[in-house]
Design a protein around this motif. Sequence first.
Motif, PDB file in Angstrom:
ATOM      1  N   HIS C  97       0.833  -1.202   0.000  1.00  0.00           N
ATOM      2  CA  HIS C  97       0.000   0.000   0.000  1.00  0.00           C
ATOM      3  C   HIS C  97       0.871   1.257   0.000  1.00  0.00           C
TER       4      HIS C  97
ATOM      5  N   PRO D  26      -8.279   2.048   0.708  1.00  0.00           N
ATOM      6  CA  PRO D  26      -7.551   2.779   1.751  1.00  0.00           C
ATOM      7  C   PRO D  26      -6.998   1.831   2.805  1.00  0.00           C
ATOM      8  N   THR D  27      -6.091   2.320   3.597  1.00  0.00           N
ATOM      9  CA  THR D  27      -5.414   1.489   4.596  1.00  0.00           C
ATOM     10  C   THR D  27      -6.404   0.775   5.524  1.00  0.00           C
ATOM     11  N   ARG D  28      -7.491   1.454   5.801  1.00  0.00           N
ATOM     12  CA  ARG D  28      -8.469   0.906   6.736  1.00  0.00           C
ATOM     13  C   ARG D  28      -8.917  -0.508   6.337  1.00  0.00           C
ATOM     14  N   VAL D  29      -9.111  -0.686   5.033  1.00  0.00           N
ATOM     15  CA  VAL D  29      -9.586  -1.988   4.557  1.00  0.00           C
ATOM     16  C   VAL D  29      -8.609  -3.099   4.931  1.00  0.00           C
ATOM     17  N   TYR D  30      -7.315  -2.820   4.753  1.00  0.00           N
ATOM     18  CA  TYR D  30      -6.318  -3.842   5.104  1.00  0.00           C
ATOM     19  C   TYR D  30      -6.399  -4.179   6.586  1.00  0.00           C
ATOM     20  N   LEU D  31      -6.555  -3.127   7.398  1.00  0.00           N
ATOM     21  CA  LEU D  31      -6.583  -3.372   8.840  1.00  0.00           C
ATOM     22  C   LEU D  31      -7.806  -4.200   9.222  1.00  0.00           C
ATOM     23  N   VAL D  32      -8.930  -3.910   8.570  1.00  0.00           N
ATOM     24  CA  VAL D  32     -10.140  -4.686   8.872  1.00  0.00           C
ATOM     25  C   VAL D  32      -9.944  -6.158   8.475  1.00  0.00           C
TER      26      VAL D  32
END
Lengths: 594, 282, 216, 122
Positions: C97, D26-32
Amino acid sequence: MAVHAEHLAHAHSESWIRKYVFSTDHKVIATQYIFTAYFMALLGGLLAALIRYQLGWGDQASPLLERLFPFGAQGGVIKPEFYLAIITIHGTILVFHFQTMMLTGGFGNYLIPLQIGARDMAFPVLNMLSYWVFLASCVVMLLSFLVEGGAAAAGWTVYPPLSVHAAAVAGSGLGQTIWLLSMALLIVATLMGGLNYIVTTLNLRTKGMSLMRLPLSTWGVFFASVIGLVTFPVLLAGAILLLLDRHLGTSFYMPTVYIGGQLVETRGGNPLLWQHLFWYLGHPEVYILAIPALGFIGDIIATFSRKPIFGYRLIIISFVVMTILSCIVWGHHMFTSGLNPYIAMVFSLLTILISVPFGTIILCYAATLWKGKIQFTTPMLFAIGFLSLVVTGGLGGLFLGTASTDLYLHDTAFVVGHFHVIMASSVLFAIFAATYYWFPKIFGRFMSESLGKWHFWLTFIGVYATFVPMHVMGLGGMMRRIYSPHAYQYLQQWVPWERVISIFGLILIGAQLLFVVNFFWSLFKGRRATDPNPWRANTLEWQTSSPPPHLNWGEEQPVVYRGPYEFSRPDTAEDYLPQNTPPVGVEVSGNGVR
Amino acid sequence: MAVSQQQASSRDRRTGFVLGVALWLFTLATLWLFGANLHKMPPPASDFAPQIDAILWVILGISVIGFVGLHLYLGWVALSRPAEVRAIYLPADRPKEWLWVLVPIGLLLVADLTFDHMSNKVWGAFFGKPPANAFEVEVTGQQFAWHVRYPGADGRFGRTNPRLISDENPIGLDLSDPAARDDILLINVMHVPEGRPVMIYLRSRDVLHSFFLPPMRIKMDCVPGYTTRMWFTPQRKGNYEIACAELCGMGHYNMKGLLVVEDEQAVQNWLAQQTPFSKRGQ
Amino acid sequence: MQTQTQPMQESVWAGGRSPFGIRWGKLMMWVFLLSDAFTFGGFLVIYGSVRVITPDWPDPSRVFALHLFGKEIPLLLIAFMTFVLISSSGTMALAVHAGYEGDRSRCARFLMLTILGGLTFLGCQAYEWTKLITEGVRPWGNPWGAPQFGAFFFTLTGFHGLHVLSGVIYLSAITRRVLKGVYARRGSYEGVEIAGLYWHFVDLVWVFIFTFFYLF
Amino acid sequence: MSAVHEATIVHGDVHQEPVINRPHPPTRVYLVVWGWLFVLSFGAYLVELISEATTLALPIKWSLLTVIGLMKAGLIVAYFMHMRFERLSLIYAILLPTLLVIALVAGLMPDAVSLISFWGHP
């Protein structure tokens, strides 16, 4: 989108070693593949001569043999263990090191970038590595004749337990380990090559080269690579386990057995597992050979009939069906092995169904010949010979794919005859046809037509006279892989047959000398191919100079406007229309893009 | 090309003529080769043999049609002179013309399904429920001989254990099992009654072997660790050879046994003369 | 004269571009992973077919239990290894990312974290191998039952561990290139993305080994 | 552009494919997704613990574990490996061939079963 002139120039200033030995140019690598594979073919042919000699005159001592093979033929008679090593290595190197590598590594490598209008493979360094690993595999395989116990002797299928214990057969010592290592190297080489062929075909097609405009050769190699990519890894897994069984005392394939006066306590292994894993590759392997062979023959038949190939889409559909079916029929090699009988019925039906796509392709090719303006050049003769052999061999497959008749015919000479017609000979014919056809492109000189025709006639007669009688012998109950037919009473009537077959077999092998002579003579002295497109073909490889320059095309990559087989259109002056000829009314701008 | 168009085409016609004749001759020769030699097949001697042969003939018939048909066509193509200056132009892919291919292929498919159906019947019988009154024999393959075991008077095979195998006890018979006491163990010779189903249990003590009875048209692999089986009803008296069809090592070519098919009574008499394994050497 | 030629098609398959919308490097990695999946698939299917016929298969949750605080906790180490590998997969995703967004230093940092995860995993595996070997597990036998248990343990985890090891080496090389700014100059961090595919695949395989070998 | 060109030539890349920048989450998706992977792994571990403590029928345990494993695999492939953001053609090209593994299972498993039920295991 032009390649930098710097880069083009840079390539030409490389040293001789970089240019011809450690080259990343797909054409050089392909040529290296072709030479190595033909060399392996020569060795495989010599081993075949020994097999035929043993089966024909095995009861007579020959001082020459003793001098040639002091280790394997003491007293002038080939020893049984040496015979088994010969048949094993004969099968292995001709199937894997010759045919597979010649079709995909050799011609596939050469043709894909040229036929799709690319400058090289997607990953040239990987392509080069693939060749060197393959070469290592060849060297390792041949070394096995020199080790103690001799080369692997469990047949090219190396079924355990025979291939696990050194006490079971002489070749299962170091020779078998070497065989497995060589195969592992070969699998790695195939995978590296296959990755390139698939990705190149999908991603690097030039402008206008849609999938339905790809020549059949490229399609063939593409499908073969797809099959190889999903089946070779399974054999790799199987081979690793076999190595562990041999050297670490595991028991994946080994139940408790008593071999060579010794109890081997390995518990619960299942020898059938290996057969599954081997044939999971081993059967698709036939299609890894047959599909590119069919592709090459398609190109050649269309060119020399001066006709568009009949049912191009039908052929592609059949290729797809064959690709899928080929991966789910491996069990038909195991009908009598203790395979679950219910699953055997499924395998039998699927196997027989392969005749549908296969027959479709053959009939499409036959229909292509109809009312064509046929030119009987040497490649075309081999192509027609191929059609004849493929039908003969394919029909033999019906007998073996049917489970209940296989109860009788399995492991008989019928099987040997069948796969020597369908796999060995027809694919060999495709390879010869391809060699005669593309030789002017690869080396810039023609092969001799008259020698080529003699080569064809002798080979054609030799193949029929050698392998068709084997079918009859198989119906008579002659087993395969036997060292001598003399032991059984009911086989006595076939002893003279073995001798006749041997005579024709030796003629067949001898006829290949004509090819060797032709090949090397033409390489240096053959008629120069001044015209880059001597056969007046449409595909892109003929639209660049012979041999093609480094990076294949000049400043511009070609742009494609039509399918590969536009022959004899009534509205053109010539009877062919190259794929990159712009249609009237299309302006070609400076960079070749509309 | 260096040669003129006319020279080339006359040369093509000559080559085409030879090729056409050769293809037709090959066809005839192949037909003759099969036709004149099929009688050399071992004469069928079991109930399965004629059934399997029937399927063979059906497939052979289909093959002859396909083989002759294609070769006649190829020969005709080679022999016929292309009259026009140009080949006829069939633009690629007109599905209506595909019928020329698809109709014969449809017929092939029908033929395929027909003989597959025939085959499944035989296959089902061979692997289906074994007959109840079968005459039972057990065969254990070793490099390079067949050990034949009869259950003896009690009709039951005794236990075996591969860990007991030695040169004196070649199949590892467990003599602590009472059923093993009267088991008869022979080497390379097997007598079976005519007209009664024979059930053969197949085992191996070392590598793969394949128990092959050519006149019965059947074979089955002996797999170490498994007990596979085959059954058939012998239909003709006589002495037959047992062959090994799976590569099993150096002596594979010579791993021969004798199968004697005779009257039930003769088999029983012969069995009565044999010494059980447990009493051997006493 | 040649009026009947088809107009040039504008489909993505018409040539001159990648039909999948990815460059050859990434496609090649995908295809390689497909074939590698077949190697692992082969191993796992063989394992499955042996497992269903082997009656005395040792209970993996006992074999791989750890003694901690005087209690025997089943599969603790394996659970930790799974945790580590999934975490490293997560950091790898974040590295990719960061690459997309052209953040060179963040990309390198996450890559290093991933490598750290990989090394921790390998360390755990080395510990596990040592423990089992001292307990008497060998490729040809073990104290608890079917000899194939040890054989498959060493083969499956060994082959997977080899992939992790090559992944660590591969990622180190990529990290070096990130730090040297090779990708920044090229304007594309595709190299990191491709390495990421490989690393996630190693994690993917572990999911199946964890499920079928340790938990079943 | 010139920098790109220089780089391609240095690395011997003669192919003129443009770099394609595709949409990425966005980064959030990876964290979820990451969080879900932990949850699922813990779930699998829980199934194991429960089956230790109680007598969970093996088929239930096995199917639960398989489902969880497939869900985890799906998440990894779809999000971490970006499969969800690729073209449909690539998804088919990569995922369909893996179905052949089913053929391998279908070919091998009946044999294993026949070993115990049909031929008799020693």
